[in-house]
Design a protein around this motif. Sequence first.
Motif, PDB file in Angstrom:
ATOM      1  N   VAL A  60      15.753  49.416   6.143  1.00 29.39           N
ATOM      2  CA  VAL A  60      15.941  48.230   6.985  1.00 29.39           C
ATOM      3  C   VAL A  60      17.074  48.542   7.952  1.00 29.39           C
ATOM      4  CG1 VAL A  60      16.685  45.812   6.993  1.00 29.39           C
ATOM      5  CG2 VAL A  60      15.156  46.627   5.193  1.00 29.39           C
ATOM      6  N   THR A  61      16.884  48.196   9.217  1.00 32.54           N
ATOM      7  CA  THR A  61      17.912  48.380  10.246  1.00 32.54           C
ATOM      8  C   THR A  61      18.197  47.024  10.894  1.00 32.54           C
ATOM      9  OG1 THR A  61      16.421  48.722  12.116  1.00 32.54           O
ATOM     10  CG2 THR A  61      16.918  50.662  10.738  1.00 32.54           C
ATOM     11  N   PRO A  62      19.224  46.934  11.716  1.00 28.58           N
ATOM     12  CA  PRO A  62      19.465  45.670  12.426  1.00 28.58           C
ATOM     13  C   PRO A  62      18.301  45.254  13.331  1.00 28.58           C
ATOM     14  CG  PRO A  62      21.417  47.043  12.499  1.00 28.58           C
ATOM     15  CD  PRO A  62      20.310  47.885  11.911  1.00 28.58           C
ATOM     16  N   ASN A  63      17.416  46.189  13.666  1.00 30.02           N
ATOM     17  CA  ASN A  63      16.264  45.878  14.518  1.00 30.02           C
ATOM     18  C   ASN A  63      14.990  45.577  13.742  1.00 30.02           C
ATOM     19  OD1 ASN A  63      17.761  46.254  16.904  1.00 30.02           O
ATOM     20  ND2 ASN A  63      17.500  48.463  16.729  1.00 30.02           N
ATOM     21  N   THR A  64      15.040  45.630  12.411  1.00 23.49           N
ATOM     22  CA  THR A  64      13.866  45.336  11.600  1.00 23.49           C
ATOM     23  C   THR A  64      13.502  43.867  11.750  1.00 23.49           C
ATOM     24  OG1 THR A  64      14.470  47.034   9.991  1.00 23.49           O
ATOM     25  CG2 THR A  64      12.893  45.361   9.262  1.00 23.49           C
ATOM     26  N   ILE A  65      12.227  43.601  12.005  1.00 22.34           N
ATOM     27  CA  ILE A  65      11.752  42.227  12.169  1.00 22.34           C
ATOM     28  C   ILE A  65      11.172  41.751  10.841  1.00 22.34           C
ATOM     29  CG2 ILE A  65      10.099  40.746  13.366  1.00 22.34           C
ATOM     30  CD1 ILE A  65      10.326  42.691  15.746  1.00 22.34           C
ATOM     31  N   PHE A  66      11.663  40.604  10.384  1.00 21.55           N
ATOM     32  CA  PHE A  66      11.179  39.988   9.158  1.00 21.55           C
ATOM     33  C   PHE A  66      10.397  38.727   9.503  1.00 21.55           C
ATOM     34  CE2 PHE A  66      14.769  42.412   7.609  1.00 21.55           C
ATOM     35  CZ  PHE A  66      14.337  42.884   6.382  1.00 21.55           C
ATOM     36  N   GLN A  67       9.451  38.352   8.653  1.00 24.92           N
ATOM     37  CA  GLN A  67       8.777  37.069   8.815  1.00 24.92           C
ATOM     38  C   GLN A  67       9.771  35.965   8.473  1.00 24.92           C
ATOM     39  OE1 GLN A  67       5.281  36.999   6.396  1.00 24.92           O
ATOM     40  NE2 GLN A  67       4.186  38.447   7.679  1.00 24.92           N
ATOM     41  N   ALA A  68       9.728  34.890   9.241  1.00 31.59           N
ATOM     42  CA  ALA A  68      10.658  33.781   9.002  1.00 31.59           C
ATOM     43  C   ALA A  68      10.324  33.056   7.709  1.00 31.59           C
ATOM     44  CB  ALA A  68      10.639  32.809  10.174  1.00 31.59           C
ATOM     45  N   GLY A  69       9.059  32.975   7.346  1.00 29.69           N
ATOM     46  CA  GLY A  69       8.675  32.308   6.113  1.00 29.69           C
ATOM     47  C   GLY A  69       9.079  30.849   6.081  1.00 29.69           C
ATOM     48  N   SER A  70       9.386  30.364   4.920  1.00 34.61           N
ATOM     49  CA  SER A  70       9.681  28.948   4.739  1.00 34.61           C
ATOM     50  C   SER A  70      11.024  28.514   5.305  1.00 34.61           C
ATOM     51  CB  SER A  70       9.605  28.592   3.257  1.00 34.61           C
ATOM     52  OG  SER A  70       8.274  28.692   2.810  1.00 34.61           O
ATOM     53  N   ILE A  71      11.882  29.438   5.674  1.00 30.10           N
ATOM     54  CA  ILE A  71      13.180  29.039   6.219  1.00 30.10           C
ATOM     55  C   ILE A  71      13.019  28.300   7.541  1.00 30.10           C
ATOM     56  CG2 ILE A  71      13.663  31.173   7.456  1.00 30.10           C
ATOM     57  CD1 ILE A  71      16.616  30.365   5.971  1.00 30.10           C
ATOM     58  N   SER A  72      11.911  28.537   8.248  1.00 30.15           N
ATOM     59  CA  SER A  72      11.721  27.867   9.534  1.00 30.15           C
ATOM     60  C   SER A  72      11.626  26.345   9.368  1.00 30.15           C
ATOM     61  CB  SER A  72      10.478  28.404  10.250  1.00 30.15           C
ATOM     62  OG  SER A  72       9.324  28.166   9.473  1.00 30.15           O
ATOM     63  N   LYS A  73      11.140  25.885   8.226  1.00 27.84           N
ATOM     64  CA  LYS A  73      11.062  24.436   7.987  1.00 27.84           C
ATOM     65  C   LYS A  73      12.460  23.818   7.931  1.00 27.84           C
ATOM     66  CE  LYS A  73       6.871  24.951   5.276  1.00 27.84           C
ATOM     67  NZ  LYS A  73       6.893  26.360   4.879  1.00 27.84           N
ATOM     68  N   ALA A  74      13.361  24.467   7.230  1.00 31.27           N
ATOM     69  CA  ALA A  74      14.726  23.949   7.120  1.00 31.27           C
ATOM     70  C   ALA A  74      15.439  23.995   8.466  1.00 31.27           C
ATOM     71  CB  ALA A  74      15.505  24.745   6.074  1.00 31.27           C
ATOM     72  N   ILE A  75      15.251  25.057   9.216  1.00 33.94           N
ATOM     73  CA  ILE A  75      15.896  25.179  10.523  1.00 33.94           C
ATOM     74  C   ILE A  75      15.355  24.121  11.482  1.00 33.94           C
ATOM     75  CG2 ILE A  75      16.122  26.679  12.550  1.00 33.94           C
ATOM     76  CD1 ILE A  75      16.281  29.026  10.517  1.00 33.94           C
ATOM     77  N   CYS A  76      14.053  23.911  11.469  1.00 36.71           N
ATOM     78  CA  CYS A  76      13.444  22.872  12.313  1.00 36.71           C
ATOM     79  C   CYS A  76      13.977  21.490  11.936  1.00 36.71           C
ATOM     80  CB  CYS A  76      11.928  22.927  12.170  1.00 36.71           C
ATOM     81  SG  CYS A  76      11.071  21.748  13.232  1.00 36.71           S
ATOM     82  N   THR A  77      14.107  21.235  10.656  1.00 35.25           N
ATOM     83  CA  THR A  77      14.628  19.943  10.191  1.00 35.25           C
ATOM     84  C   THR A  77      16.058  19.717  10.642  1.00 35.25           C
ATOM     85  OG1 THR A  77      13.162  20.007   8.270  1.00 35.25           O
ATOM     86  CG2 THR A  77      15.068  18.535   8.141  1.00 35.25           C
ATOM     87  N   VAL A  78      16.895  20.731  10.511  1.00 36.35           N
ATOM     88  CA  VAL A  78      18.283  20.610  10.962  1.00 36.35           C
ATOM     89  C   VAL A  78      18.317  20.332  12.467  1.00 36.35           C
ATOM     90  CG1 VAL A  78      20.446  21.881  11.321  1.00 36.35           C
ATOM     91  CG2 VAL A  78      19.299  21.965   9.112  1.00 36.35           C
ATOM     92  N   GLY A  79      17.476  21.028  13.224  1.00 36.42           N
ATOM     93  CA  GLY A  79      17.423  20.794  14.670  1.00 36.42           C
ATOM     94  C   GLY A  79      17.012  19.371  15.001  1.00 36.42           C
ATOM     95  N   ALA A  80      15.981  18.871  14.319  1.00 41.73           N
ATOM     96  CA  ALA A  80      15.518  17.498  14.564  1.00 41.73           C
ATOM     97  C   ALA A  80      16.596  16.486  14.188  1.00 41.73           C
ATOM     98  CB  ALA A  80      14.239  17.230  13.776  1.00 41.73           C
TER      99      ALA A  80
END
Length: 117
Positions: A68-88
Amino acid sequence: MDTEARLHMDNIMKRVQSLNDSMNIQSLFDRMKHYKTPGASITVINDYKISWTASLGSRTLVQPEKKVTPNTIFQAGSISKAICTVGALRLADSRIIDLDEDINKYLQTWTIPDVLG
């Protein structure tokens, strides 16, 4: 990362390891091994700027040489739900949106069907 930030993070990691040892807390590496997670990336954001990042392990279990490097792309998975909720919730707190309004009032390029009639 500059030398001062690296020393600061190294000091924090040593204290965390000391706490882990004294309290028998499992480390991130223990959890990764337990869940068969080959790699991870951790970033600390302070005042809207990346202040520290770490790349751990490999990209796959079957090819441990692919690190894994700093440029490795990971799937966001379920964390996107929490981030979207915080934004809303931040938008609602700033009175930009009203959580009691129909969401379609705010959507511009598509709508959510009214399934309740």
